[in-house]
Design an enzyme around this catalytic site. Structure first.
Site, PDB file in Angstrom:
ATOM      1  N   ARG A   7      50.253  88.926 -29.325  1.00 37.25           N
ATOM      2  CA  ARG A   7      49.419  88.171 -28.398  1.00 37.25           C
ATOM      3  C   ARG A   7      48.466  87.307 -29.212  1.00 37.25           C
ATOM      4  NH1 ARG A   7      45.421  91.054 -24.142  1.00 37.25           N
ATOM      5  NH2 ARG A   7      44.202  91.347 -26.005  1.00 37.25           N
TER       6      ARG A   7
ATOM      7  N   THR B 277      44.395  82.336 -27.104  1.00 35.81           N
ATOM      8  CA  THR B 277      44.945  81.910 -25.806  1.00 35.81           C
ATOM      9  C   THR B 277      45.353  83.112 -24.946  1.00 35.81           C
ATOM     10  OG1 THR B 277      47.194  81.893 -26.656  1.00 35.81           O
ATOM     11  CG2 THR B 277      45.935  79.853 -26.905  1.00 35.81           C
TER      12      THR B 277
ATOM     13  N   ASP C  14      42.445  98.892 -30.187  1.00 35.87           N
ATOM     14  CA  ASP C  14      43.624  98.182 -30.683  1.00 35.87           C
ATOM     15  C   ASP C  14      44.675  99.196 -31.129  1.00 35.87           C
ATOM     16  OD1 ASP C  14      45.537  96.743 -32.152  1.00 35.87           O
ATOM     17  OD2 ASP C  14      44.076  95.163 -32.573  1.00 35.87           O
TER      18      ASP C  14
ATOM     19  N   ASP D 116      46.548  98.612 -34.519  1.00 35.53           N
ATOM     20  CA  ASP D 116      45.768  98.976 -35.720  1.00 35.53           C
ATOM     21  C   ASP D 116      45.685 100.488 -35.858  1.00 35.53           C
ATOM     22  OD1 ASP D 116      45.426  96.350 -36.206  1.00 35.53           O
ATOM     23  OD2 ASP D 116      43.287  96.265 -35.730  1.00 35.53           O
TER      24      ASP D 116
HETATM   25  C1  PRP Z   1      49.242  94.382 -27.915  1.00 34.32           C
HETATM   26  C2  PRP Z   1      50.043  95.407 -27.132  1.00 34.32           C
HETATM   27  C3  PRP Z   1      50.948  94.557 -26.287  1.00 34.32           C
HETATM   28  C4  PRP Z   1      50.095  93.354 -25.995  1.00 34.32           C
HETATM   29  C5  PRP Z   1      49.528  93.502 -24.602  1.00 34.32           C
HETATM   30  O1  PRP Z   1      49.977  93.945 -29.002  1.00 34.32           O
HETATM   31  O2  PRP Z   1      50.713  96.319 -27.964  1.00 34.32           O
HETATM   32  O3  PRP Z   1      52.145  94.191 -26.937  1.00 34.32           O
HETATM   33  O4  PRP Z   1      49.019  93.348 -26.963  1.00 34.32           O
HETATM   34  O5  PRP Z   1      48.831  92.377 -24.245  1.00 34.32           O
HETATM   35  P1  PRP Z   1      49.180  91.491 -22.983  1.00 34.32           P
HETATM   36  O6  PRP Z   1      49.602  92.394 -21.886  1.00 34.32           O
HETATM   37  O7  PRP Z   1      47.841  90.816 -22.709  1.00 34.32           O
HETATM   38  O8  PRP Z   1      50.232  90.503 -23.375  1.00 34.32           O
HETATM   39  P2  PRP Z   1      49.402  92.921 -30.081  1.00 34.32           P
HETATM   40  O9  PRP Z   1      49.630  91.515 -29.655  1.00 34.32           O
HETATM   41  O10 PRP Z   1      47.987  93.281 -30.415  1.00 34.32           O
HETATM   42  O11 PRP Z   1      50.346  93.109 -31.317  1.00 34.32           O
HETATM   43  P3  PRP Z   1      50.627  94.362 -32.277  1.00 34.32           P
HETATM   44  O12 PRP Z   1      51.414  95.352 -31.461  1.00 34.32           O
HETATM   45  O13 PRP Z   1      51.433  93.740 -33.353  1.00 34.32           O
HETATM   46  O14 PRP Z   1      49.323  94.934 -32.768  1.00 34.32           O
END
Ligand code: PRP
Length: 206
Positions: free
Chosen positions: A103, A107, A199, A202
């Site tokens: 994500r 944005t 997070d 992380d």
């Molecule tokens: C997080 C989570 C989802 C997404 C959810 O991943 O694991 O994939 O955000 O957000 P949304 O419903 O608003 O789209 P992230 O983008 O932080 O990536 P990562 O798993 O690589 O840490």
């Protein structure tokens, strides 16, 4: 589509522990897989079975087996990897399809960076794994690409979901079933789930 909150006492207890701010990486990993096992048990309860005959200790015996092609599990990188062992404990031979999506934190839109789907995915039930459903953008984009690949039956497993994201996904993909340990209160102004987990990526990757 239906949204199932799996509120079994074991799930509630483990979810309470995984929300702890000072949780260790080891404990977060263990709990996300433990909760995933319980979500898998619930989410697979309607898989069809068929009879087959095997050789038992006292001769032929009729037993049940899952009908047709088995499922494919779809962890969304990175954080979905943190639930993969849990589902593979329950469905050891499951085919794994990988979707890389992060994500954009400005944005809040999903950006795809890797896709490798199982063969014959159109004949399989796809079970998406992600600890968090926040705005819903990542899940909608993942379902879009699975449907383009021919998937007809799609299920998503989440540790926590935000009501705003659930609503968006229901509107975009009314045929998909969501199993979550909790629908939390809301999103904050940065798109984080409250009370949520922080997070998860992380916490799983350290
Ligand atoms: C997080 C989570 C989802 C997404 C959810 O991943 O694991 O994939 O955000 O957000 P949304 O419903 O608003 O789209 P992230 O983008 O932080 O990536 P990562 O798993 O690589 O840490």
């Amino acid at each position: 589509m239906a949204v199932y909150v799996v509120d079994h006492p074991l799930v509630k207890h483990k979810l309470g522990r995984i929300r702890e701010a000072n949780i260790s990486v080891a404990e977060f990993r263990a709990l996300s897989n433990e909760i995933c096992r319980l979500l898998t048990y619930e989410a697979t309860k309607n898989l069809e079975t068929e009879k087959c005959t095997i050789e038992g200790w006292a001769g032929s015996v009729e037993v049940d087996q899952i009908k047709g092609k088995k499922a494919t599990v779809v962890p969304i990188l990175r954080a979905g990897i943190g639930m993969l062992d849990g589902i593979m404990d329950m469905i050891p031979g499951v085919k794994v399809s990988v979707v890389g999506m992060f994500r954009n934190e400005e944005t809040l839109e999903p950006e795809e960076y890797y896709v490798k789907l199982a063969k014959n995915i159109e004949e399989r039930t796809a079970i998406i794994l992600d600890p968090m459903l926040a705005t819903g953008g990542t899940l909608i984009a993942t379902i879009d690409l699975l449907k383009k690949a021919g998937c007809k039956r799609i299920i998503g497993l989440f540790l926590v979901a935000a009501p705003e994201g659930v609503e968006r996904v229901v509107a975009a993909h009314p045929d998909v079933d969501i199993y979550t340990a909790s629908v939390d209160e809301r999103l904050n102004e940065h798109g984080y789930i409250l009370p949520g987990l922080g997070d998860a990526g992380d916490k799983i990757f350290g």
